[in-house]
Scaffold this motif. Structure first.
Motif, PDB file in Angstrom:
ATOM      1  N   UNK A   1      16.216   7.628  -0.203  1.00  0.00           N
ATOM      2  CA  UNK A   1      15.039   8.480  -0.342  1.00  0.00           C
ATOM      3  C   UNK A   1      13.942   8.002   0.595  1.00  0.00           C
ATOM      4  N   UNK A   2      13.310   8.955   1.276  1.00  0.00           N
ATOM      5  CA  UNK A   2      12.164   8.660   2.135  1.00  0.00           C
ATOM      6  C   UNK A   2      11.022   9.564   1.717  1.00  0.00           C
TER       7      UNK A   2
ATOM      8  N   UNK B   1       0.800  -1.227   0.000  1.00  0.00           N
ATOM      9  CA  UNK B   1       0.000   0.000   0.000  1.00  0.00           C
ATOM     10  C   UNK B   1       0.838   1.285   0.000  1.00  0.00           C
ATOM     11  N   UNK B   2       2.069   1.211   0.504  1.00  0.00           N
ATOM     12  CA  UNK B   2       2.901   2.419   0.551  1.00  0.00           C
ATOM     13  C   UNK B   2       3.756   2.607  -0.708  1.00  0.00           C
ATOM     14  N   UNK B   3       3.636   1.717  -1.684  1.00  0.00           N
ATOM     15  CA  UNK B   3       4.443   1.820  -2.903  1.00  0.00           C
ATOM     16  C   UNK B   3       4.248   3.146  -3.640  1.00  0.00           C
ATOM     17  N   UNK B   4       3.014   3.630  -3.844  1.00  0.00           N
ATOM     18  CA  UNK B   4       2.866   4.917  -4.538  1.00  0.00           C
ATOM     19  C   UNK B   4       3.570   6.067  -3.813  1.00  0.00           C
ATOM     20  N   UNK B   5       3.527   6.055  -2.492  1.00  0.00           N
ATOM     21  CA  UNK B   5       4.213   7.094  -1.715  1.00  0.00           C
ATOM     22  C   UNK B   5       5.711   6.989  -1.894  1.00  0.00           C
TER      23      UNK B   5
ATOM     24  N   UNK C   1      11.007   8.750  -4.983  1.00  0.00           N
ATOM     25  CA  UNK C   1      12.048   8.312  -5.925  1.00  0.00           C
ATOM     26  C   UNK C   1      11.928   9.096  -7.231  1.00  0.00           C
ATOM     27  N   UNK C   2      10.706   9.240  -7.732  1.00  0.00           N
ATOM     28  CA  UNK C   2      10.493   9.946  -8.996  1.00  0.00           C
ATOM     29  C   UNK C   2      10.864  11.422  -8.890  1.00  0.00           C
ATOM     30  N   UNK C   3      10.546  12.064  -7.764  1.00  0.00           N
ATOM     31  CA  UNK C   3      10.883  13.481  -7.585  1.00  0.00           C
ATOM     32  C   UNK C   3      12.396  13.680  -7.520  1.00  0.00           C
ATOM     33  N   UNK C   4      13.080  12.798  -6.811  1.00  0.00           N
ATOM     34  CA  UNK C   4      14.537  12.899  -6.697  1.00  0.00           C
ATOM     35  C   UNK C   4      15.184  12.621  -8.050  1.00  0.00           C
TER      36      UNK C   4
ATOM     37  N   UNK D   1      23.757  10.384   0.795  1.00  0.00           N
ATOM     38  CA  UNK D   1      22.885  11.532   1.020  1.00  0.00           C
ATOM     39  C   UNK D   1      21.486  11.004   1.280  1.00  0.00           C
ATOM     40  N   UNK D   2      20.815  11.568   2.274  1.00  0.00           N
ATOM     41  CA  UNK D   2      19.426  11.223   2.557  1.00  0.00           C
ATOM     42  C   UNK D   2      18.531  12.340   2.069  1.00  0.00           C
ATOM     43  N   UNK D   3      17.446  11.984   1.401  1.00  0.00           N
ATOM     44  CA  UNK D   3      16.503  12.979   0.898  1.00  0.00           C
ATOM     45  C   UNK D   3      15.091  12.577   1.304  1.00  0.00           C
ATOM     46  N   UNK D   4      14.366  13.529   1.905  1.00  0.00           N
ATOM     47  CA  UNK D   4      12.957  13.324   2.231  1.00  0.00           C
ATOM     48  C   UNK D   4      12.128  14.128   1.250  1.00  0.00           C
ATOM     49  N   UNK D   5      11.125  13.480   0.673  1.00  0.00           N
ATOM     50  CA  UNK D   5      10.204  14.153  -0.235  1.00  0.00           C
ATOM     51  C   UNK D   5       8.895  14.393   0.482  1.00  0.00           C
TER      52      UNK D   5
END
Length: 129
Positions: free
Chosen positions: A61-62, A6-10, A15-18, A92-96
């Motif tokens: 990515x988170x 269920x969390x795959x789209x999130x 990932x897509x934004x980064x 590097x860690x990135x939160x979207x």
């Protein structure tokens, strides 16, 4: 039939934004397959003026509300502490944040050096785009 998490789209939205950010700036993105993802979602080969620089970073990515704090964002260190600390390339860690469509980042390798092992510290990404 297998079910889709269920969390795959999130997860994919982050990932897509980064990926879109790095692609827009001419860098080369190599996603790591989910089955081989152990604290890094992609490797990015950095480029300048359409030429590879020889520099590579790993990116974790988170995405999702659980990484949002009152005035910042956080990425759990968990059992990745030693990996990020001893990795041969910077991590590097990135939160979207899907609601604001903004990205926040932190140097996880540098943060891991400052954290004592054995504790689940959370360090907020401090810069945004």
């Amino acid at each position: 039939m297998a079910t889709i998490r269920p969390n795959r789209p999130t997860e994919r939205s982050g990932i897509n934004a980064v990926r879109a950010l790095f692609d827009a700036h001419g860098h080369l993105v190599q996603e790591i397959d989910g089955g081989a993802d152990h604290g890094e979602d992609m490797h990015v080969i950095l480029a300048r003026e359409r030429k590879r620089t020889g520099h590579v970073i790993a990116v974790q990515v988170k995405s999702g509300k659980k990484y949002r704090r009152k005035h910042s964002y956080a990425i759990p260190v968990g059992d990745h502490f030693e990996d990020w600390r001893n990795y041969r390339i910077p991590v590097v860690g990135i939160v979207y944040d899907a609601e604001t469509e903004r990205l926040f980042w932190v140097n996880l390798t540098e943060t891991a050096v400052d954290v004592r092992p054995g504790r689940d510290h959370r360090r907020p990404p401090h810069r945004d785009r």
